[in-house]
Design a protein around this motif. Sequence first.
Motif, PDB file in Angstrom:
ATOM      1  N   LEU A   1       0.837  -1.198   0.000  1.00 24.40           N
ATOM      2  CA  LEU A   1       0.000   0.000   0.000  1.00 24.40           C
ATOM      3  C   LEU A   1       0.866   1.238   0.000  1.00 24.40           C
ATOM      4  O   LEU A   1       1.885   1.296   0.695  1.00 24.40           O
ATOM      5  CB  LEU A   1      -0.890   0.032   1.252  1.00 24.40           C
ATOM      6  N   SER A   2       0.449   2.257  -0.736  1.00 26.45           N
ATOM      7  CA  SER A   2       1.160   3.539  -0.698  1.00 26.45           C
ATOM      8  C   SER A   2       0.898   4.195   0.657  1.00 26.45           C
ATOM      9  O   SER A   2       0.010   3.763   1.404  1.00 26.45           O
ATOM     10  CB  SER A   2       0.684   4.445  -1.833  1.00 26.45           C
ATOM     11  N   THR A   3       1.618   5.252   0.959  1.00 29.85           N
ATOM     12  CA  THR A   3       1.419   5.935   2.241  1.00 29.85           C
ATOM     13  C   THR A   3       0.053   6.613   2.314  1.00 29.85           C
ATOM     14  O   THR A   3      -0.425   6.919   3.401  1.00 29.85           O
ATOM     15  CB  THR A   3       2.537   6.963   2.488  1.00 29.85           C
TER      16      THR A   3
ATOM     17  N   PRO B   1      10.345  -4.122  -5.528  1.00 28.91           N
ATOM     18  CA  PRO B   1       9.810  -3.110  -4.603  1.00 28.91           C
ATOM     19  C   PRO B   1       9.497  -1.803  -5.333  1.00 28.91           C
ATOM     20  O   PRO B   1      10.213  -1.413  -6.255  1.00 28.91           O
ATOM     21  CB  PRO B   1      10.937  -2.902  -3.595  1.00 28.91           C
ATOM     22  N   PRO B   2       8.432  -1.125  -4.914  1.00 31.22           N
ATOM     23  CA  PRO B   2       8.110   0.153  -5.557  1.00 31.22           C
ATOM     24  C   PRO B   2       9.158   1.221  -5.224  1.00 31.22           C
ATOM     25  O   PRO B   2       9.930   1.075  -4.275  1.00 31.22           O
ATOM     26  CB  PRO B   2       6.741   0.512  -4.968  1.00 31.22           C
ATOM     27  N   ASN B   3       9.152   2.295  -6.006  1.00 28.62           N
ATOM     28  CA  ASN B   3      10.119   3.380  -5.807  1.00 28.62           C
ATOM     29  C   ASN B   3       9.707   4.340  -4.703  1.00 28.62           C
ATOM     30  O   ASN B   3      10.402   5.309  -4.446  1.00 28.62           O
ATOM     31  CB  ASN B   3      10.302   4.164  -7.123  1.00 28.62           C
ATOM     32  N   GLU B   4       8.589   4.087  -4.076  1.00 26.32           N
ATOM     33  CA  GLU B   4       8.102   4.947  -2.995  1.00 26.32           C
ATOM     34  C   GLU B   4       7.944   4.134  -1.719  1.00 26.32           C
ATOM     35  O   GLU B   4       7.992   2.903  -1.738  1.00 26.32           O
ATOM     36  CB  GLU B   4       6.766   5.574  -3.400  1.00 26.32           C
ATOM     37  N   ALA B   5       7.764   4.830  -0.597  1.00 24.43           N
ATOM     38  CA  ALA B   5       7.537   4.144   0.677  1.00 24.43           C
ATOM     39  C   ALA B   5       6.209   3.393   0.610  1.00 24.43           C
ATOM     40  O   ALA B   5       5.269   3.818  -0.069  1.00 24.43           O
ATOM     41  CB  ALA B   5       7.520   5.156   1.813  1.00 24.43           C
ATOM     42  N   PHE B   6       6.142   2.255   1.310  1.00 21.97           N
ATOM     43  CA  PHE B   6       4.928   1.439   1.253  1.00 21.97           C
ATOM     44  C   PHE B   6       4.699   0.731   2.577  1.00 21.97           C
ATOM     45  O   PHE B   6       5.606   0.529   3.377  1.00 21.97           O
ATOM     46  CB  PHE B   6       5.007   0.419   0.112  1.00 21.97           C
TER      47      PHE B   6
ATOM     48  N   PHE C   1       7.798   1.030   4.740  1.00 28.50           N
ATOM     49  CA  PHE C   1       9.110   0.562   4.305  1.00 28.50           C
ATOM     50  C   PHE C   1       9.531   1.365   3.083  1.00 28.50           C
ATOM     51  O   PHE C   1       8.720   1.618   2.205  1.00 28.50           O
ATOM     52  CB  PHE C   1       9.062  -0.930   3.942  1.00 28.50           C
ATOM     53  N   SER C   2      10.785   1.746   3.045  1.00 25.14           N
ATOM     54  CA  SER C   2      11.320   2.403   1.852  1.00 25.14           C
ATOM     55  C   SER C   2      12.491   1.565   1.364  1.00 25.14           C
ATOM     56  O   SER C   2      13.186   0.923   2.142  1.00 25.14           O
ATOM     57  CB  SER C   2      11.758   3.835   2.166  1.00 25.14           C
TER      58      SER C   2
END
Length: 125
Positions: free
Chosen positions: A44-46, A75-80, A102-103
Amino acid sequence: GFSRKPTLDFKKTVSRPVQGIPTYVLLNTSGISIPARVDRLELLSTSGSSLKTIPVKYYPDRKPYGVWNISDFIPPNEAFFLKITGYDKDDYLFQRVSSVSFSSIIPDAPRVTMPKKTPGYYLQP
């Protein structure tokens, strides 16, 4: 924990994934009773929107029961956040979301060194 290879040993995991590299998740669900099972993992995104959904394979005979190895993903390029969804022993749906985001670790460019001259010989490898 995150790892680059599938593992059931938490000592071989790290707390953050590396960006751009296929990553596995080792998940501990020892707080839920047998025969509860995890059905899927969501990133999930922030802001709470779903970035990726990963199905979790069910192995009823696995020991230890509450440890799940989740297949690789980038892993995505943004925190999740991590969100798991599953079914408890009475077949009721449950969901859990990680308390922290998590980043990804951004790797440095590789350093390459070479000699200034490399001798070459005719018809030789």
